[in-house]
Design a protein around this motif. Sequence first.
Motif, PDB file in Angstrom:
ATOM      1  N   LEU A 298       4.733   3.620   0.696  1.00 34.47           N
ATOM      2  CA  LEU A 298       3.868   2.572   0.158  1.00 34.47           C
ATOM      3  C   LEU A 298       3.971   2.558  -1.358  1.00 34.47           C
ATOM      4  O   LEU A 298       4.358   3.543  -1.977  1.00 34.47           O
ATOM      5  CB  LEU A 298       2.425   2.787   0.606  1.00 34.47           C
ATOM      6  CG  LEU A 298       1.849   4.192   0.370  1.00 34.47           C
ATOM      7  CD1 LEU A 298       1.042   4.247  -0.899  1.00 34.47           C
ATOM      8  CD2 LEU A 298       0.999   4.618   1.553  1.00 34.47           C
ATOM      9  N   GLU A 299       3.622   1.415  -1.933  1.00 35.62           N
ATOM     10  CA  GLU A 299       3.679   1.308  -3.387  1.00 35.62           C
ATOM     11  C   GLU A 299       2.299   1.162  -4.019  1.00 35.62           C
ATOM     12  O   GLU A 299       2.190   1.182  -5.233  1.00 35.62           O
ATOM     13  CB  GLU A 299       4.582   0.142  -3.814  1.00 35.62           C
ATOM     14  CG  GLU A 299       4.025  -1.218  -3.480  1.00 35.62           C
ATOM     15  CD  GLU A 299       4.200  -2.237  -4.602  1.00 35.62           C
ATOM     16  OE1 GLU A 299       4.976  -2.010  -5.537  1.00 35.62           O
ATOM     17  OE2 GLU A 299       3.527  -3.274  -4.528  1.00 35.62           O
ATOM     18  N   PHE A 300       1.262   1.003  -3.212  1.00 34.96           N
ATOM     19  CA  PHE A 300      -0.084   0.964  -3.764  1.00 34.96           C
ATOM     20  C   PHE A 300      -1.066   1.401  -2.679  1.00 34.96           C
ATOM     21  O   PHE A 300      -0.725   1.453  -1.489  1.00 34.96           O
ATOM     22  CB  PHE A 300      -0.431  -0.418  -4.325  1.00 34.96           C
ATOM     23  CG  PHE A 300      -0.736  -1.471  -3.297  1.00 34.96           C
ATOM     24  CD1 PHE A 300      -1.992  -2.046  -3.229  1.00 34.96           C
ATOM     25  CD2 PHE A 300       0.238  -1.915  -2.408  1.00 34.96           C
ATOM     26  CE1 PHE A 300      -2.279  -3.026  -2.288  1.00 34.96           C
ATOM     27  CE2 PHE A 300      -0.034  -2.903  -1.472  1.00 34.96           C
ATOM     28  CZ  PHE A 300      -1.300  -3.455  -1.410  1.00 34.96           C
ATOM     29  N   GLU A 301      -2.289   1.752  -3.099  1.00 33.42           N
ATOM     30  CA  GLU A 301      -3.223   2.405  -2.200  1.00 33.42           C
ATOM     31  C   GLU A 301      -3.959   1.475  -1.255  1.00 33.42           C
ATOM     32  O   GLU A 301      -4.354   1.896  -0.162  1.00 33.42           O
ATOM     33  CB  GLU A 301      -4.282   3.183  -3.003  1.00 33.42           C
ATOM     34  CG  GLU A 301      -3.746   4.375  -3.747  1.00 33.42           C
ATOM     35  CD  GLU A 301      -3.228   4.043  -5.138  1.00 33.42           C
ATOM     36  OE1 GLU A 301      -3.430   4.855  -6.044  1.00 33.42           O
ATOM     37  OE2 GLU A 301      -2.610   2.957  -5.320  1.00 33.42           O
ATOM     38  N   ASN A 302      -4.189   0.235  -1.636  1.00 38.18           N
ATOM     39  CA  ASN A 302      -5.122  -0.619  -0.909  1.00 38.18           C
ATOM     40  C   ASN A 302      -4.473  -1.339   0.272  1.00 38.18           C
ATOM     41  O   ASN A 302      -4.635  -2.537   0.474  1.00 38.18           O
ATOM     42  CB  ASN A 302      -5.771  -1.614  -1.879  1.00 38.18           C
ATOM     43  CG  ASN A 302      -6.612  -0.891  -2.917  1.00 38.18           C
ATOM     44  OD1 ASN A 302      -7.292   0.081  -2.614  1.00 38.18           O
ATOM     45  ND2 ASN A 302      -6.561  -1.356  -4.154  1.00 38.18           N
ATOM     46  N   ILE A 303      -3.739  -0.569   1.057  1.00 38.91           N
ATOM     47  CA  ILE A 303      -3.146  -1.084   2.291  1.00 38.91           C
ATOM     48  C   ILE A 303      -4.228  -1.105   3.370  1.00 38.91           C
ATOM     49  O   ILE A 303      -4.959  -0.129   3.536  1.00 38.91           O
ATOM     50  CB  ILE A 303      -1.982  -0.174   2.740  1.00 38.91           C
ATOM     51  CG1 ILE A 303      -0.857  -0.166   1.683  1.00 38.91           C
ATOM     52  CG2 ILE A 303      -1.437  -0.611   4.087  1.00 38.91           C
ATOM     53  CD1 ILE A 303      -0.162  -1.477   1.497  1.00 38.91           C
TER      54      ILE A 303
ATOM     55  N   ALA B 101       1.067  10.209   4.482  1.00 37.08           N
ATOM     56  CA  ALA B 101       0.398   9.821   5.717  1.00 37.08           C
ATOM     57  C   ALA B 101      -0.877   9.047   5.431  1.00 37.08           C
ATOM     58  O   ALA B 101      -1.464   9.142   4.347  1.00 37.08           O
ATOM     59  CB  ALA B 101       0.080  11.077   6.530  1.00 37.08           C
ATOM     60  N   GLY B 102      -1.320   8.297   6.452  1.00 30.58           N
ATOM     61  CA  GLY B 102      -2.539   7.523   6.300  1.00 30.58           C
ATOM     62  C   GLY B 102      -3.749   8.375   5.979  1.00 30.58           C
ATOM     63  O   GLY B 102      -4.651   7.940   5.249  1.00 30.58           O
TER      64      GLY B 102
END
Length: 376
Positions: A72-77, A94-95
């Motif tokens: 991922l490239e940013f946290e707010n997924i 990991a999530g």
Amino acid sequence: MTAPGSELTLGILGGGQLAQMLALAAIPLGVRVTVLEPDPQAPARLCARHLCAPYTDPAGLDELAACDAVTLEFENIPVEALAALEGRVPVRPAGSLLARSKHRAREKQALREAGAVTAPFEVIEDEGDLHGALDRVGGRGILKTSELGYDGKGQARVNTDAGLRAAWDALGRVPCVLEGFVAFEREVSLGVARSPDGQVAFGPLVENVHRDGILRTSVFPAQVPHGTPAAARDMARAVADAWGLEGLMTLEFFVLPGGQLLVNEVAPRVHNSGHLTQDGGGISQFEAQVRAVLGLPLTDWAPLLPCAMVNVVGVDGPDGQPLTPDWAAIDALSGTRVHLYHKAHRHGRKVGHVNLVAPDADTLHERLASLEPLVP
């Protein structure tokens, strides 16, 4: 362990400039990149396969699930996207780590459990938590939303109980963390990567200066006491191991007088302050994340030469028109290299950065003093 050149595939949740630079680092390793990003003008579309769809789009998530690994490239997924990928493809980090790092209260509690040192803090979730909280963190503090704040957004300085209550009201009475004010000497950051088999590597300790809540400059090497870089690596390793990191994360520290370190925040990805690794020699933070996520051999990625980065942020002049960097003068400076994100101008938006390299620290600071006035 897999070797470069074996036609690996990497999926990325997000298609902004960090995904763009991750994809550019992956290409020489023979890695094909697919990004899932709803913005049709996503910067990563220029160098990766772009799935233009919401992060929760079932067909798009199926495409990512077919990759060798996802990062991922940013946290707010959205948590729904991560849940849809769970058990189908390795997601690194990991999530569970993402859920911890994107929530300031959980993050700080987990940092302490891992043995890291943080500023004093109080969790504010309802009105009753406000009573006495400011005294317990030392009488001065910064109230920050537990989620979604970045680049100085979602926070307020407070030094009275009335000011704390007003700040919480202004932030929407959402869950927050009240951090005690820290009289630090400087801010630094350090990246740590950890592969699925537990191999660990580190980036450089970088010194950072912010302006209006947004990172302005990063410089390597950081001007810190002799033992501080090693202490930062020890703390980063402890957190990476305790959190079961697979991939790369960046720790931001406050340096206190005497060199003691407090962890301020953690980003579960490459970080703006690490962009200078693109041009200082050696591998970049982006290649390090690709390697860690795909289980390729890891190595430390500290630059071989002194280097710096200046962010290019959208700035409007008094007449409301964009202020433009003096690109011709920037290009004429020795040691500069421009990185643009192909983003439309918007006030306060990061649209690029300029890296600067020099043969020694003194020359670097001289060149940096010449570069800074050229970037609004």
